[in-house]
Design a protein around this motif. Structure first.
Motif, PDB file in Angstrom:
ATOM      1  N   GLY A 192     -10.937  -4.456  -3.342  1.00  0.00           N
ATOM      2  CA  GLY A 192     -11.198  -3.298  -3.865  1.00  0.00           C
ATOM      3  C   GLY A 192     -12.406  -2.431  -3.205  1.00  0.00           C
ATOM      4  O   GLY A 192     -13.028  -3.123  -2.296  1.00  0.00           O
ATOM      5  N   SER A 193     -12.144  -1.333  -3.248  1.00  0.00           N
ATOM      6  CA  SER A 193     -13.068  -0.493  -2.214  1.00  0.00           C
ATOM      7  C   SER A 193     -14.573  -0.500  -3.016  1.00  0.00           C
ATOM      8  O   SER A 193     -15.557  -0.770  -2.279  1.00  0.00           O
ATOM      9  CB  SER A 193     -12.687   0.990  -2.711  1.00  0.00           C
ATOM     10  OG  SER A 193     -13.538   1.658  -1.890  1.00  0.00           O
ATOM     11  N   SER A 194     -14.762  -0.659  -4.480  1.00  0.00           N
ATOM     12  CA  SER A 194     -16.172  -0.728  -4.924  1.00  0.00           C
ATOM     13  C   SER A 194     -16.739  -1.899  -4.352  1.00  0.00           C
ATOM     14  O   SER A 194     -17.955  -2.057  -4.119  1.00  0.00           O
ATOM     15  CB  SER A 194     -16.029  -0.588  -6.549  1.00  0.00           C
ATOM     16  OG  SER A 194     -15.463   0.639  -6.796  1.00  0.00           O
ATOM     17  N   GLN A 222     -14.088   5.182  -4.785  1.00  0.00           N
ATOM     18  CA  GLN A 222     -14.516   3.973  -6.056  1.00  0.00           C
ATOM     19  C   GLN A 222     -13.226   3.508  -6.739  1.00  0.00           C
ATOM     20  O   GLN A 222     -12.412   4.549  -6.897  1.00  0.00           O
ATOM     21  CB  GLN A 222     -15.682   4.343  -6.873  1.00  0.00           C
ATOM     22  CG  GLN A 222     -16.862   4.683  -6.291  1.00  0.00           C
ATOM     23  CD  GLN A 222     -17.594   3.648  -5.380  1.00  0.00           C
ATOM     24  OE1 GLN A 222     -17.294   2.556  -5.719  1.00  0.00           O
ATOM     25  NE2 GLN A 222     -18.350   3.943  -4.581  1.00  0.00           N
ATOM     26  N   ASP A 223     -12.876   2.311  -6.860  1.00  0.00           N
ATOM     27  CA  ASP A 223     -12.002   1.986  -7.995  1.00  0.00           C
ATOM     28  C   ASP A 223     -12.296   2.571  -9.371  1.00  0.00           C
ATOM     29  O   ASP A 223     -13.553   2.246  -9.526  1.00  0.00           O
ATOM     30  CB  ASP A 223     -11.652   0.523  -7.818  1.00  0.00           C
ATOM     31  CG  ASP A 223     -11.640   0.138  -6.553  1.00  0.00           C
ATOM     32  OD1 ASP A 223     -10.681   0.385  -5.621  1.00  0.00           O
ATOM     33  OD2 ASP A 223     -12.236  -1.126  -6.207  1.00  0.00           O
ATOM     34  N   THR A 224     -11.172   2.960  -9.942  1.00  0.00           N
ATOM     35  CA  THR A 224     -11.784   2.936 -11.382  1.00  0.00           C
ATOM     36  C   THR A 224     -11.513   1.560 -12.225  1.00  0.00           C
ATOM     37  O   THR A 224     -10.395   0.969 -12.442  1.00  0.00           O
ATOM     38  CB  THR A 224     -10.588   3.870 -11.886  1.00  0.00           C
ATOM     39  OG1 THR A 224     -10.421   4.892 -11.193  1.00  0.00           O
ATOM     40  CG2 THR A 224     -11.024   4.477 -13.332  1.00  0.00           C
ATOM     41  N   GLN A 225     -12.607   1.773 -13.068  1.00  0.00           N
ATOM     42  CA  GLN A 225     -12.893   0.385 -13.776  1.00  0.00           C
ATOM     43  C   GLN A 225     -13.099   0.653 -15.230  1.00  0.00           C
ATOM     44  O   GLN A 225     -14.120   1.367 -15.288  1.00  0.00           O
ATOM     45  CB  GLN A 225     -13.606  -0.571 -13.410  1.00  0.00           C
ATOM     46  CG  GLN A 225     -13.228  -1.561 -12.229  1.00  0.00           C
ATOM     47  CD  GLN A 225     -14.304  -2.633 -11.722  1.00  0.00           C
ATOM     48  OE1 GLN A 225     -15.114  -2.210 -11.267  1.00  0.00           O
ATOM     49  NE2 GLN A 225     -13.919  -3.790 -11.689  1.00  0.00           N
ATOM     50  N   SER A 266      -6.862  -3.890  -6.332  1.00  0.00           N
ATOM     51  CA  SER A 266      -7.225  -2.565  -7.117  1.00  0.00           C
ATOM     52  C   SER A 266      -6.205  -1.733  -6.977  1.00  0.00           C
ATOM     53  O   SER A 266      -5.546  -1.689  -5.924  1.00  0.00           O
ATOM     54  CB  SER A 266      -8.703  -2.258  -7.051  1.00  0.00           C
ATOM     55  OG  SER A 266      -8.563  -1.370  -5.498  1.00  0.00           O
ATOM     56  N   THR A 267      -5.700  -1.032  -8.040  1.00  0.00           N
ATOM     57  CA  THR A 267      -4.731  -0.162  -8.088  1.00  0.00           C
ATOM     58  C   THR A 267      -4.951   1.030  -7.095  1.00  0.00           C
ATOM     59  O   THR A 267      -3.892   1.534  -6.362  1.00  0.00           O
ATOM     60  CB  THR A 267      -4.525   0.593  -9.503  1.00  0.00           C
ATOM     61  OG1 THR A 267      -4.904  -0.243 -10.289  1.00  0.00           O
ATOM     62  CG2 THR A 267      -3.534   1.268  -9.933  1.00  0.00           C
ATOM     63  N   TYR A 268      -6.046   1.121  -6.806  1.00  0.00           N
ATOM     64  CA  TYR A 268      -6.664   2.201  -5.822  1.00  0.00           C
ATOM     65  C   TYR A 268      -6.217   1.940  -4.487  1.00  0.00           C
ATOM     66  O   TYR A 268      -5.552   2.662  -3.540  1.00  0.00           O
ATOM     67  CB  TYR A 268      -7.820   2.744  -6.006  1.00  0.00           C
ATOM     68  CG  TYR A 268      -8.497   3.637  -5.116  1.00  0.00           C
ATOM     69  CD1 TYR A 268      -8.214   4.988  -5.121  1.00  0.00           C
ATOM     70  CD2 TYR A 268      -9.077   3.455  -4.126  1.00  0.00           C
ATOM     71  CE1 TYR A 268      -8.537   6.036  -4.199  1.00  0.00           C
ATOM     72  CE2 TYR A 268      -9.531   4.156  -2.942  1.00  0.00           C
ATOM     73  CZ  TYR A 268      -9.241   5.698  -3.102  1.00  0.00           C
ATOM     74  OH  TYR A 268      -9.513   6.497  -2.301  1.00  0.00           O
ATOM     75  N   LEU A 269      -6.605   0.528  -3.910  1.00  0.00           N
ATOM     76  CA  LEU A 269      -6.250   0.236  -2.675  1.00  0.00           C
ATOM     77  C   LEU A 269      -4.822  -0.199  -2.544  1.00  0.00           C
ATOM     78  O   LEU A 269      -4.287   0.299  -1.382  1.00  0.00           O
ATOM     79  CB  LEU A 269      -6.846  -1.269  -2.309  1.00  0.00           C
ATOM     80  CG  LEU A 269      -8.388  -1.058  -1.865  1.00  0.00           C
ATOM     81  CD1 LEU A 269      -8.867  -2.383  -1.196  1.00  0.00           C
ATOM     82  CD2 LEU A 269      -8.132   0.202  -0.763  1.00  0.00           C
TER      83      LEU A 269
END
Lengths: 242, 860
Positions: free
Chosen positions: B369-371, B415-418, B598-601
């Motif tokens: 994850g990016s975060s 950032q990843d969304t959490q 993470s969904t974002y990555l």
């Protein structure tokens, strides 16, 4: 999303079914283990059941641990299912059938009448256990300390056996585990050698004790276990399990 | 900005009061401060700042400004921004003015217990130097009873504590007295706490604080997040205006490299052992390196390999959550003293105290994850003006893509969304019992109070009443426990606790962290006595999960605490192990990456895959791999999902590439095999990786799809999340696990009982048995619902699966192949990997892997 898994028809938390492949021999008699943890003695048409621990739930509830109050109902339902499958003519309970001395006072009216119906339908013997040294007298059936089934004595707690003595007992709630492909699988089990057979606990809230624990030390010679899987009974020699 | 090496004057409390800085301070430099805010800073503070050559930062003054108006505020600032001081400054200013009051003035809440003492110590400096009439104290689970008692009678001005302690505080009958003059709540690490059940419990405790002290403002401190609006709403009572946002100054963008290894990057696996010599060289070149890995078993493996490569005898240490606390503290102290060159660590060093002068962060394996990557990189070069140095070491070929995606995301500071966790029924049950401990209450008033929390704003009265009934009598349709009720109705209609013992038990069992059942591992000595081996227990090395230890047979070797140990058995205190000369341990088989991608990555990886133009940035081996995939099969577009079917040996394989993380893939695998079973495809098994899913079957899947007997669109239809999911979950062990957690948090099962510390093992009745009975007799029980919610959220990733199925509707690309494709190799290699013991299997696997690779790389 509402959680409402409908239990499948005839589903029971613990499956039942008499083993067709396994027989446990003791003193020339044959006993048939049932997937539910009950044991059938065909020579006597008797169904043996150990450690029901009825009303364990409500016993804990007195201390504020509100476990679902359905354990007695569930255990009796299981029992009915086994009886329907095995069709015995008599019932023998090997002690600790009631979790404590006040279980009779706490039992739900519906469950009580089910219990009485059972003892009405079948000649029943309640062997006394350490949890129920004086099983209730008003539910039908006889109360005994030990029962002789031919050469085999049925009792609650296993004892030191003299020459030629044979017994079937409960009390210890045996379980065994085997390792397979990196997974250790643990199940309730029957344990027996040529002189002694110990039955698993039947009650729906009963825990189990590993057969390698100290409580089993010295009880068995070269023994086997019959593990109660989800669909079948599996037999293992002592060396394979712990 | 601070001068180099001027560690004494580093800003306190970057993020969380990183604290071997020795003073509370601010960073010197040109301050562009607004005058209105400056006017809130008294002369005494100006002088104190000036005496150190510092001046307050904009965001610190902005927070002060909001505080002066009595407003709540959310401060979002990157690591190194002087966040914690920004939180405390308004309270110090107010307390300095010395208005006559009593009780606690400021409650500071941090999820990290270890930070409390550090924060308190850092506050002492300015308090003493400015001569402020301010008392600062800590209160954690370790605080002795006498001190707590005194705190109740004579509350300090500033109390530094943890979320669980706030719950305990408001459950105290004297809470109203202690909190009556509360002016400020500081919630640190808010981004991390809101996503867990701890945050949900804290949000409920805050509603009680608000009842006692409606005047108290809240200051939320958070690292950079994708969606600050959720935090702004979380921070204040439901229905009120979200807290205003103050942004800290962004730091210098990090400098991130990806290891371009001369070695072959493996096809699959997570050990990254191929790169050990290169990692070692980096450690040698740096002053102090943190080597982050994703799991404890990886940490053990990497540590051991580094140790073997350590020809220069560099001081390298190991730090993870299973190790004995004393040992961990020693490592931390050595880091702070600067006597270590590298520490191999897991997420235990993600947050919190800045232990030393780290100048390089190496991340082994993809960061998922990016975060998380940004957080970990932030551990190096803890200063805003200098870029952090980081090196990513992919452990397999897909991870090369993932590392590249993470590098780009981190560069863009994306950032990843959490999402904050909301509406947990088991947590609500715990809170209700806590409310009863504080004194008699009215159900209506409590309902109004609870729905004042943003997390419970959508709670229905019906569910609240069910929870209340559950707390009182277990909430069973069969009303068997009325006489054993925990809550009783008084003559005036208020509900009260039926027995003081329950309050004691509540205090022992508060909290939402349900630990795996752990056993201590002790180093044992073996003595020969009368020709028998007698094993004697020695010092504690740490703790391991009971399920892992139960897999071991006496004589098995495993890697723990940086050593190869021989399992000697269990005794009443835990596991016993001896040192061994064996160098080939049976390694703990934890699942590969603990964190899901993470969904974002995942989205970025899919985009990179779909765009051959960017492949030039990838290492040649990876580029070749993807080019061959294009030749042999197809590389899917970013919005597509590729499904490949091919025969191999006597089985037929289906590989799908959803890129949604192992968790979601596992659930998908369960559901797909059920469906394939119904279609008569006779599936035999499946394995999920972070990126793909493989199912193998008896029937020819290419043929079934080709002749229309198997419709892929129907197979992947969203309706699988209905009955199929419910039926599978109800029987799966996942539900039993989440049910156990809900039963513990909800108080059905007590972790500890007054007078005797029970371990999970001795718990009254096995929760699996309770689950079975409850499911049969009362399937709509509130705890089953709580368990279901958690399974759907956490373990199964139902939401992600739903979004995925929606995304690929009409976007499935199928290729029927003759042999395995290059892209499919990694996931096929995962088959059978879950239980590898010893070397023989490894050799077999290597052999099998060689064959597979050859097959995939044939051009025609």
């Amino acid at each position: 999303m509402p959680f409402s898994p409908k239990p499948q028809a005839n589903s029971s938390t613990r499956p039942c079914g008499l083993s067709r492949t396994h027989k446990i021999g003791l003193g020339g008699l044959e006993f048939l283990p049932d997937l539910s943890g009950a044991l059938y003695a065909p020579d006597f048409k008797a169904l043996l059941v150990a450690d029901l621990h009825l009303e364990k739930g409500s016993s804990l509830a007195r201390r504020g641990v509100h476990l679902p109050p359905y354990d007695t109902r569930e255990s009796l339902r299981q029992l009915r299912a086994v009886i329907a499958a095995v069709k015995p003519e008599r019932l023998i309970f090997l002690g600790d059938s009631f979790h404590d001395g006040e279980a009779r006072q706490r039992i739900d009216a519906g469950d009580l009448s089910e219990l009485r119906a059972l003892t009405g339908d079948f000649p029943t013997i309640w062997i006394a256990g350490n949890h129920d040294p004086e099983p209730p007298e008003d539910i039908g059936g006889g109360i005994m300390g030990e029962v002789a089934l031919g050469p085999v004595t049925l009792r609650h707690e296993p004892r030191a056996l003299g020459d030629g003595e044979l017994e079937i007992a409960g009390h210890l709630h045996p379980a065994a585990s085997v390792a397979q492909r990196g997974h250790r699988i643990r199940c309730r089990c029957f344990v027996a050698d040529t002189r002694r057979l110990i039955m698993p606990a039947f009650g729906s809230y009963t825990g189990a004790l590993g057969i390698s624990s100290a409580a089993f030390a010295g009880l068995f010679g070269d023994y086997h276990v019959w593990m109660l899987g989800a669909r079948a009974i599996h037999r293992f020699p002592a060396g394979k399990v712990r | 900005m601070i001068g180099k090496g001027d560690r004494q004057h580093r800003a306190m409390g970057e993020g969380s009061g990183q604290g071997n800085s020795h003073g509370v301070g601010c960073v010197a430099g040109k301050a562009k401060s607004s005058w209105s805010a400056m006017s809130h800073l008294p002369q005494r503070f100006h002088d104190w700042f000036a005496a150190r050559g510092w001046s307050p930062r904009d965001h610190q003054l902005a927070v002060l400004d909001h505080a002066a108006k009595g407003d709540s505020v959310l401060l979002v600032s990157p690591t190194g921004g002087g966040k914690t001081l920004a939180g405390f400054l308004p309270s110090l200013v107010e307390l300095a003015q010395g208005a006559k009051r009593s009780g606690i003035h400021t409650l500071y809440v941090s999820p990290l217990k270890a930070l409390a003492v550090d924060i308190a110590r850092n506050l002492e400096a300015p308090v003493a130097e400015m001569g402020l009439p301010v008392s600062v104290e800590t209160r954690t689970g370790d605080t002795p009873y006498a001190k707590r008692k005194r705190q109740r009678e004579q509350p300090p001005d500033i109390l530094i504590t943890t979320p669980e302690q706030v719950s305990l505080l408001v459950a105290d009958p004297g809470a109203a007295h202690m909190l009556r003059d509360l002016r400020c709540l500081i919630l640190d690490e808010l981004h991390s706490i809101v996503i867990s059940k701890r945050g949900v419990l804290l949000s409920l405790a805050l509603t009680r604080v608000a009842t006692h002290a409606p005047q108290a403002r809240r200051i939320g401190l958070s690292a950079t997040v994708a969606d600050p609006d959720a935090l702004r709403a979380w921070l204040v009572p439901a229905g009120t205006t979200p807290a205003p946002l103050v942004l800290g100054q962004p730091g210098a963008p990090p400098s991130i490299r990806i290891l371009k290894s001369v070695e072959r990057v493996p096809w699959s696996g997570h050990s990254a052992l191929y790169a050990i010599p290169e990692i070692y060289a980096e450690i040698k070149a740096a002053r102090m390196t943190l080597v982050f890995v994703n799991t404890r078993s990886q940490a053990e493996m990497v540590f051991q390999s580094l140790w073997e490569a350590n020809d220069d005898h560099l001081p390298i240490a190991l730090h993870h959550g299973s190790l004995d606390v004393g040992q961990r503290r020693k490592v931390e102290a050595a880091m702070a003293r600067g006597t270590l060159r590298a520490v191999v660590c897991t997420s235990t060093l993600d947050l919190g105290i800045d232990w030393g002068d780290v100048d390089l962060v190496i991340h082994v394996g993809a960061p998922k994850g990016s975060s998380r990557l940004l957080q970990r990189i932030g551990r190096s070069n803890h200063r805003l003006d200098a870029p952090s140095e980081a090196l990513l070491v992919p452990s397999n070929r897909f991870e090369v893509l993932e590392c590249e995606a993470a590098r780009q995301a981190a560069k863009a500071n994306a950032q990843d969304t959490q999402y904050p966790s909301v509406l947990k029924l088991d947590v609500l049950a715990q809170h209700i019992l806590g409310r009863a401990c504080a004194g008699p209450f009215a159900a209506d008033a409590l309902f109004a109070e609870v729905t004042g929390a943003w997390t419970y704003r959508n709670l229905s009265r019906e569910d609240f009443d069910k929870c209340l009934d559950y707390v009182a009598t277990g909430g069973y349709a069969l009303r068997a426990y009325e006489r054993y009720a925990k809550l009783k109705r008084q003559a005036d209609g208020l509900l009260r606790l039926s027995h003081p013992r329950l309050a004691q038990s509540y205090r022992l069992n508060v909290g939402t962290i349900v630990e795996e059942e752990m056993l201590k591992v002790r180093l044992a000595h073996v003595k020969k006595r009368l020709g028998k081996r007698v094993v004697m227990g020695g010092r504690v090395l740490g703790e391991l999960e009971e399920w892992f230890l139960s897999q071991l047979a006496v004589g098995d070797t495993f890697l723990f605490s940086g050593e190869v140990l021989r399992f000697e058995g269990l005794d009443e205190f835990g596991a016993l192990a001896t040192r061994t000369t064996s160098r080939e341990p049976m390694i703990p088989s934890y699942a590969g990456g603990k964190f899901p991608l993470s969904t974002y990555l995942a989205e970025r990886v899919r985009e990179m895959l779909a765009n051959p133009k960017v492949w030039v940035t990838l290492p040649p081996q990876v580029r070749d791999w993807l080019s061959l995939q294009r030749w042999k099969s197809v590389v899917p577009k970013a919005n597509q999902m590729l499904v490949e079917t091919f025969p191999r040996a006597d089985k037929h394989y289906l590989v799908a590439y959803p890129f949604e993380g192992r968790l979601a893939h596992q659930s998908l695998g369960m559901l797909l095999t059920r469906r394939l079973e119904r279609k008569g495809a006779q599936p035999l098994g499946f394995v999920a990786s972070e990126y793909a899913l493989v199912i193998w079957a008896v029937r020819d899947l290419s043929l079934l799809i080709g002749n229309g007997r198997l419709d892929l669109a129907a197979l992947f239809d969203e309706d699988m999340l209905g009955d199929d999911l419910e039926a599978w979950l109800a029987e799966s062990n996942l539900m039993k696990r989440t049910f156990r957690n809900a039963a513990i948090i909800g108080g059905l099962i007590e972790r500890r009982q007054p007078g005797l510390e029970k371990t999970g093992r001795q718990m009254t009745v096995n929760t699996d048995l309770i689950y079975d009975v409850l499911r049969t007799h009362q399937p709509d029980h509130i705890l089953l619902r709580a368990g279901w919610d958690d399974a759907a959220d956490g373990l199964v990733d139902v939401h992600r699966l739903g979004a995925f199925l929606k995304r690929i509707r009409g976007q499935i690309v199928h290729r029927a192949l003759d042999t395995v494709s290059p892209l499919a190799v990694p996931v096929l290699l995962e088959i059978g990997r879950e239980s590898i013991y010893g070397e023989a299997h490894d050799a077999l696997l290597a052999e099998a892997a060689g064959e597979l690779v050859d097959e995939a790389m044939w051009l025609v």
